[in-house]
Design a protein around this motif. Structure first.
Motif, short mmCIF file in Angstrom:
data_model
loop_
_atom_site.label_atom_id
_atom_site.label_comp_id
_atom_site.label_asym_id
_atom_site.label_seq_id
_atom_site.Cartn_x
_atom_site.Cartn_y
_atom_site.Cartn_z
N GLY A 153 0.52 -1.20 0.10
CA GLY A 153 0.32 0.06 0.35
C GLY A 153 1.18 1.34 0.44
N PHE A 154 1.93 1.24 -0.15
CA PHE A 154 3.03 2.49 0.24
C PHE A 154 2.99 3.13 -1.55
CE2 PHE A 154 4.08 0.71 3.96
CZ PHE A 154 4.38 1.62 4.88
N GLN A 155 3.04 4.55 -2.40
CA GLN A 155 2.86 5.11 -3.23
C GLN A 155 4.45 5.81 -2.79
OE1 GLN A 155 0.69 3.86 -5.52
NE2 GLN A 155 -0.12 2.30 -3.73
N LEU A 156 4.97 5.52 -3.91
CA LEU A 156 6.05 6.79 -4.52
C LEU A 156 5.77 7.82 -4.54
CD1 LEU A 156 8.86 6.65 -4.77
CD2 LEU A 156 8.53 6.75 -7.48
N ALA A 157 6.68 8.66 -3.46
CA ALA A 157 6.26 10.29 -3.79
C ALA A 157 8.13 10.78 -4.18
CB ALA A 157 6.72 10.57 -2.29
N HIS A 158 8.89 10.31 -4.37
CA HIS A 158 10.22 10.49 -4.87
C HIS A 158 11.40 10.25 -4.45
CE1 HIS A 158 12.07 12.51 -1.25
NE2 HIS A 158 11.07 12.80 -1.47
N ARG A 159 12.06 10.11 -5.74
CA ARG A 159 13.76 9.12 -4.81
C ARG A 159 14.68 10.20 -4.37
NH1 ARG A 159 16.96 8.49 -9.44
NH2 ARG A 159 17.97 7.12 -8.92
N THR A 160 15.55 9.62 -3.75
CA THR A 160 16.14 9.83 -3.19
C THR A 160 17.63 9.37 -2.72
OG1 THR A 160 14.59 10.60 -0.71
CG2 THR A 160 17.08 10.12 -0.38
N VAL A 161 18.92 10.25 -3.70
CA VAL A 161 20.02 9.48 -3.79
C VAL A 161 20.57 10.22 -3.08
CG1 VAL A 161 21.65 9.90 -5.70
CG2 VAL A 161 19.27 9.94 -6.20
N ARG A 162 21.82 9.13 -2.21
CA ARG A 162 22.82 9.92 -1.24
C ARG A 162 24.62 10.01 -2.17
NH1 ARG A 162 23.97 5.64 3.25
NH2 ARG A 162 22.15 6.85 3.93
#
Length: 284
Positions: free
Chosen positions: A121-130
């Protein structure tokens, strides 16, 4: 709270005395946990950490930390490598998620788990890049200084505009934790950004880096990296913040890891453009 699964897995709440086990597993996954994160994590929600054990031996972990009545954050989802694929992670997951109640839950998911999170049930908000690199030698800007105790109220209010939930208990510990170096920039007496750098297992980590503008962020970044000049530093940048990505790249940092910020539902509006560096992938 306890839950029993196959092979007599028993899931119970974990305490700060269990933190070294969880941190050690996270280090084994190359997540580079902070060396002194535990007290700040448990200060926000001491009931939000769980361990699964078989015959008393820890085999799985997870945290579901509640921020107020509307929001929770999931992290530290770990199963000992030699016991994966037996359902222990799922049992630990289900037990811990009950702690969130009907709150929206956020997480920063590693690539390998993102499909599983979507099915839950989780939906993507954005990618995070290290981004990781050697901290440049730089001068500390004259309008950036070390955080003092009389800054706490203003920084807490500012932080609340940059996150989906208020977190005063966490910040009181995070700004003053062992080895944590916190700086603030003010313009006309008003906070225009703040940041923290702390020792991690593999290298130093910047987080958060919250700022009104790219200029504010650059000044804070210079002060934080000056404290670690010549040493390896990592910062987790939300990909939509193109100015944050540019700041890391200008410093010569390169991508080394990525996650996805995902939510189970709506979160309160916050100034995402001010987030040049995520506080911590483990608690948001």
């Amino acid at each position: 709270m306890a839950s029993v699964a196959s092979e007599d897995l028993v899931v119970t709440r974990a305490g700060l005395n269990d933190w070294s086990v969880i941190r050690g597993w996270a280090a084994d996954e190359s997540w580079n946990p902070g060396l002194a994160d535990g007290p700040a994590f448990f200060a926000e929600d001491p009931d939000g950490f769980f361990l699964g054990r078989i015959d008393g031996e820890p085999v799985s972990a997870i945290s579901v930390v509640n921020y107020g009545t509307d929001y929770a954050f999931l992290g530290h989802y770990l199963v000992r490598p030699d016991l994966r694929g037996r359902g222990h992670g799922l049992t630990t997951w289900k037990t811990a998620l009950a702690h969130a109640g009907d709150r929206t839950i956020g997480l920063d998911g590693v690539v390998a788990q993102q499909d599983n999170y979507r099915r839950s049930g989780f939906q993507l908000a954005h990618r995070t890049v290290r981004f990781t690199g050697t901290a440049p030698t730089s001068e500390v800007p004259t309008d950036v200084r070390v955080v003092r105790s009389d800054d706490l109220e203003d920084i807490t209010a500012y932080d609340g505009t940059c996150t989906p939930a208020d977190r005063p208990r966490f910040l009181a510990q995070w700004l003053t934790g062992t080895g944590h170096h916190a700086v603030v920039r003010r313009t006309g007496g008003r906070v225009t950004g703040y940041g923290v750098i702390r020792p991690g297992h593999d290298c130093r980590r910047i987080g958060p880096l919250f700022a009104d503008t790219a200029e504010d962020a650059r000044a804070l970044f210079a002060a934080l990296t000056a404290e670690a000049a010549g040493r390896e530093v990592a910062i987790d940048v939300p990909e939509p913040n193109t100015a944050g990505v540019a700041l890391a790249e200008e410093a010569g940092f390169t991508p080394s890891f990525e996650t996805a910020r995902m939510y189970t539902g709506p979160v309160r509006p916050y100034a995402e453009e001010r987030v040049f560096g995520v506080t911590t992938l483990e608690l948001g």
